[in-house]
Write a protein that holds these residues in place. Structure first.
Motif, PDB file in Angstrom:
ATOM      1  N   ALA A  97      44.545  -4.808  47.625  1.00 35.14           N
ATOM      2  CA  ALA A  97      45.721  -3.940  47.764  1.00 35.14           C
ATOM      3  C   ALA A  97      46.809  -4.301  46.753  1.00 35.14           C
ATOM      4  O   ALA A  97      47.440  -3.414  46.152  1.00 35.14           O
ATOM      5  CB  ALA A  97      46.276  -4.045  49.186  1.00 35.14           C
ATOM      6  N   LEU A  98      47.016  -5.592  46.535  1.00 36.40           N
ATOM      7  CA  LEU A  98      48.056  -6.020  45.601  1.00 36.40           C
ATOM      8  C   LEU A  98      47.680  -5.715  44.153  1.00 36.40           C
ATOM      9  O   LEU A  98      48.549  -5.423  43.317  1.00 36.40           O
ATOM     10  CB  LEU A  98      48.342  -7.518  45.772  1.00 36.40           C
ATOM     11  N   ILE A  99      46.397  -5.774  43.833  1.00 35.66           N
ATOM     12  CA  ILE A  99      45.963  -5.413  42.482  1.00 35.66           C
ATOM     13  C   ILE A  99      46.220  -3.927  42.225  1.00 35.66           C
ATOM     14  O   ILE A  99      46.719  -3.531  41.162  1.00 35.66           O
ATOM     15  CB  ILE A  99      44.469  -5.734  42.273  1.00 35.66           C
ATOM     16  N   ILE A 100      45.884  -3.095  43.206  1.00 35.73           N
ATOM     17  CA  ILE A 100      46.121  -1.655  43.073  1.00 35.73           C
ATOM     18  C   ILE A 100      47.618  -1.365  42.961  1.00 35.73           C
ATOM     19  O   ILE A 100      48.065  -0.580  42.115  1.00 35.73           O
ATOM     20  CB  ILE A 100      45.522  -0.896  44.267  1.00 35.73           C
ATOM     21  N   MET A 101      48.409  -2.026  43.809  1.00 36.71           N
ATOM     22  CA  MET A 101      49.860  -1.841  43.781  1.00 36.71           C
ATOM     23  C   MET A 101      50.435  -2.293  42.439  1.00 36.71           C
ATOM     24  O   MET A 101      51.272  -1.603  41.835  1.00 36.71           O
ATOM     25  CB  MET A 101      50.505  -2.642  44.921  1.00 36.71           C
ATOM     26  N   GLY A 102      49.988  -3.444  41.970  1.00 37.35           N
ATOM     27  CA  GLY A 102      50.471  -3.953  40.693  1.00 37.35           C
ATOM     28  C   GLY A 102      50.086  -3.043  39.540  1.00 37.35           C
ATOM     29  O   GLY A 102      50.873  -2.841  38.602  1.00 37.35           O
ATOM     30  N   SER A 103      48.879  -2.458  39.604  1.00 30.76           N
ATOM     31  CA  SER A 103      48.427  -1.545  38.559  1.00 30.76           C
ATOM     32  C   SER A 103      49.290  -0.291  38.516  1.00 30.76           C
ATOM     33  O   SER A 103      49.602   0.228  37.440  1.00 30.76           O
ATOM     34  CB  SER A 103      46.953  -1.170  38.790  1.00 30.76           C
ATOM     35  N   ILE A 104      49.659   0.198  39.694  1.00 32.40           N
ATOM     36  CA  ILE A 104      50.521   1.388  39.758  1.00 32.40           C
ATOM     37  C   ILE A 104      51.889   1.085  39.163  1.00 32.40           C
ATOM     38  O   ILE A 104      52.429   1.856  38.353  1.00 32.40           O
ATOM     39  CB  ILE A 104      50.662   1.869  41.218  1.00 32.40           C
ATOM     40  N   ILE A 105      52.457  -0.055  39.567  1.00 30.81           N
ATOM     41  CA  ILE A 105      53.778  -0.445  39.046  1.00 30.81           C
ATOM     42  C   ILE A 105      53.727  -0.623  37.533  1.00 30.81           C
ATOM     43  O   ILE A 105      54.597  -0.139  36.799  1.00 30.81           O
ATOM     44  CB  ILE A 105      54.248  -1.756  39.721  1.00 30.81           C
ATOM     45  N   GLY A 106      52.706  -1.298  37.050  1.00 29.08           N
ATOM     46  CA  GLY A 106      52.571  -1.532  35.616  1.00 29.08           C
ATOM     47  C   GLY A 106      52.399  -0.247  34.831  1.00 29.08           C
ATOM     48  O   GLY A 106      52.963  -0.092  33.741  1.00 29.08           O
ATOM     49  N   SER A 107      51.624   0.698  35.383  1.00 29.54           N
ATOM     50  CA  SER A 107      51.410   1.965  34.679  1.00 29.54           C
ATOM     51  C   SER A 107      52.686   2.784  34.611  1.00 29.54           C
ATOM     52  O   SER A 107      52.916   3.529  33.652  1.00 29.54           O
ATOM     53  CB  SER A 107      50.303   2.771  35.366  1.00 29.54           C
ATOM     54  N   VAL A 108      53.546   2.680  35.623  1.00 29.19           N
ATOM     55  CA  VAL A 108      54.834   3.368  35.615  1.00 29.19           C
ATOM     56  C   VAL A 108      55.712   2.816  34.497  1.00 29.19           C
ATOM     57  O   VAL A 108      56.375   3.562  33.763  1.00 29.19           O
ATOM     58  CB  VAL A 108      55.548   3.222  36.979  1.00 29.19           C
ATOM     59  N   PHE A 109      55.713   1.491  34.356  1.00 23.75           N
ATOM     60  CA  PHE A 109      56.469   0.870  33.264  1.00 23.75           C
ATOM     61  C   PHE A 109      55.941   1.332  31.911  1.00 23.75           C
ATOM     62  O   PHE A 109      56.707   1.567  30.980  1.00 23.75           O
ATOM     63  CB  PHE A 109      56.373  -0.653  33.353  1.00 23.75           C
ATOM     64  N   LYS A 110      54.635   1.488  31.811  1.00 30.24           N
ATOM     65  CA  LYS A 110      54.007   1.840  30.545  1.00 30.24           C
ATOM     66  C   LYS A 110      54.474   3.196  30.035  1.00 30.24           C
ATOM     67  O   LYS A 110      54.690   3.369  28.833  1.00 30.24           O
ATOM     68  CB  LYS A 110      52.484   1.856  30.710  1.00 30.24           C
ATOM     69  N   ARG A 111      54.663   4.150  30.950  1.00 35.56           N
ATOM     70  CA  ARG A 111      55.040   5.503  30.543  1.00 35.56           C
ATOM     71  C   ARG A 111      56.375   5.549  29.822  1.00 35.56           C
ATOM     72  O   ARG A 111      56.618   6.388  28.971  1.00 35.56           O
ATOM     73  CB  ARG A 111      55.087   6.414  31.777  1.00 35.56           C
ATOM     74  N   TYR A 118      43.987 -19.674  50.300  1.00 29.16           N
ATOM     75  CA  TYR A 118      43.532 -19.544  48.912  1.00 29.16           C
ATOM     76  C   TYR A 118      43.555 -18.081  48.464  1.00 29.16           C
ATOM     77  O   TYR A 118      43.982 -17.767  47.350  1.00 29.16           O
ATOM     78  CB  TYR A 118      42.118 -20.102  48.753  1.00 29.16           C
ATOM     79  N   LEU A 119      43.099 -17.192  49.332  1.00 26.10           N
ATOM     80  CA  LEU A 119      43.044 -15.779  48.963  1.00 26.10           C
ATOM     81  C   LEU A 119      44.432 -15.163  48.854  1.00 26.10           C
ATOM     82  O   LEU A 119      44.677 -14.331  47.972  1.00 26.10           O
ATOM     83  CB  LEU A 119      42.202 -15.002  49.977  1.00 26.10           C
ATOM     84  N   PHE A 120      45.350 -15.551  49.732  1.00 26.27           N
ATOM     85  CA  PHE A 120      46.716 -15.026  49.642  1.00 26.27           C
ATOM     86  C   PHE A 120      47.396 -15.513  48.362  1.00 26.27           C
ATOM     87  O   PHE A 120      48.128 -14.764  47.705  1.00 26.27           O
ATOM     88  CB  PHE A 120      47.529 -15.451  50.865  1.00 26.27           C
ATOM     89  N   THR A 121      47.156 -16.783  48.019  1.00 26.56           N
ATOM     90  CA  THR A 121      47.705 -17.322  46.768  1.00 26.56           C
ATOM     91  C   THR A 121      47.132 -16.577  45.577  1.00 26.56           C
ATOM     92  O   THR A 121      47.857 -16.186  44.639  1.00 26.56           O
ATOM     93  CB  THR A 121      47.389 -18.820  46.642  1.00 26.56           C
ATOM     94  N   ASN A 122      45.819 -16.359  45.615  1.00 31.16           N
ATOM     95  CA  ASN A 122      45.150 -15.636  44.544  1.00 31.16           C
ATOM     96  C   ASN A 122      45.682 -14.204  44.443  1.00 31.16           C
ATOM     97  O   ASN A 122      45.849 -13.659  43.341  1.00 31.16           O
ATOM     98  CB  ASN A 122      43.638 -15.610  44.806  1.00 31.16           C
ATOM     99  N   ALA A 123      45.973 -13.597  45.590  1.00 29.68           N
ATOM    100  CA  ALA A 123      46.471 -12.219  45.623  1.00 29.68           C
ATOM    101  C   ALA A 123      47.816 -12.094  44.915  1.00 29.68           C
ATOM    102  O   ALA A 123      48.061 -11.136  44.175  1.00 29.68           O
ATOM    103  CB  ALA A 123      46.592 -11.740  47.071  1.00 29.68           C
ATOM    104  N   ILE A 124      48.693 -13.068  45.142  1.00 27.55           N
ATOM    105  CA  ILE A 124      50.014 -13.047  44.504  1.00 27.55           C
ATOM    106  C   ILE A 124      49.882 -13.183  42.990  1.00 27.55           C
ATOM    107  O   ILE A 124      50.537 -12.466  42.213  1.00 27.55           O
ATOM    108  CB  ILE A 124      50.899 -14.173  45.071  1.00 27.55           C
TER     109      ILE A 124
END
Length: 227
Positions: free
Chosen positions: A9-23, A126-132
């Motif tokens: 979920a965080l990867i998808i969220m981060g990708s959306i945020i990053g793509s908005v910045f890109k525009r 470990y997974l929560f740390t990795n998620a961040i």
């Protein structure tokens, strides 16, 4: 699987945020961001190598693994097959970004140990740390390569899901030295991705992916023959 779901979920969220910045970014800003990303990925690769190399009990194994794995990957033509698949989805340099994302998100101690620890002990730390970490990385990658970086979340889910489901059967047979060797090779692959992003040298990193399997085969045979 809670930790893996949060990670995805965080990867998808981060990708959306990053793509908005890109525009809203000019080419000059995208170029400097790409350079920064390249330096960051290179630094992560160097860090992984320097952290795990001193712990390695087989200092030559990663060299042999890269050589054999590279030959296998080249024979299978993994790089071109991957680019062909991605080109059907998107144009541009998304293939390079996705290969980097897959390496960063999937090839690392947290992404390997995390699902196993979650399955056996219910420990999601470990997974929560990795998620961040992946959240921040996906923002930067998506700002450079676009929303397509979110596709790496599918690969991550399959990877961690496989480890989670298989953990009960194989976790007791995974020696610490195997994780060390995989982490060293993973660090080298991440380093090659960083250098490719910087444009210093275009490595066919995907063709080196089979190198990660060589330590598994070597240590399995070593254990089997009792050497």
């Amino acid at each position: 699987m809670l930790g893996t779901i949060v990670n995805v979920a965080l990867i998808i969220m981060g990708s959306i945020i990053g793509s908005v910045f890109k525009r809203g970014m000019k080419d000059a800003y995208q170029d400097i961001l790409m350079q920064g990303m390249g330096l960051a990925v290179t630094a992560l690769g160097v860090y992984a190598i320097s952290k795990h190399m001193p712990k390695s009990q087989y200092p030559v194994l990663f060299i042999v693994s890269l050589a054999l794995g590279g030959v296998i990957g080249e024979k299978l033509n993994m790089e071109e097959r991957f680019k062909t698949l991605v080109s059907k989805i998107s144009k541009g340099n998304l293939a390079e970004g996705l290969s980097t994302a897959v390496l960063l998100f999937c090839i690392g101690t947290l992404s390997i140990v995390g699902p196993i620890e979650s399955a056996l002990n219910g420990n999601q730390t470990y997974l929560f740390t990795n998620a961040i970490l992946d959240f921040v990385t996906s923002i930067v990658l998506a700002a450079s390569f676009g929303i397509g970086i979110a596709l790496s979340a599918i690969v991550l889910f399959c990877w961690q899901g496989f480890l989670f489901v298989s953990a009960g059967a194989v976790a007791s047979h995974i020696p610490p030295e195997l994780l060390t060797e995989i982490s060293v090779i993973g660090g080298v692959l991440i380093l090659s991705s960083g250098l490719s992003i910087l444009g210093l040298k275009k490595f066919r990193t995907m063709n080196l992916i089979p190198a990660l399997l060589i330590p598994v085969l070597y240590l399995s045979v070593k254990s089997w023959i009792g050497f």
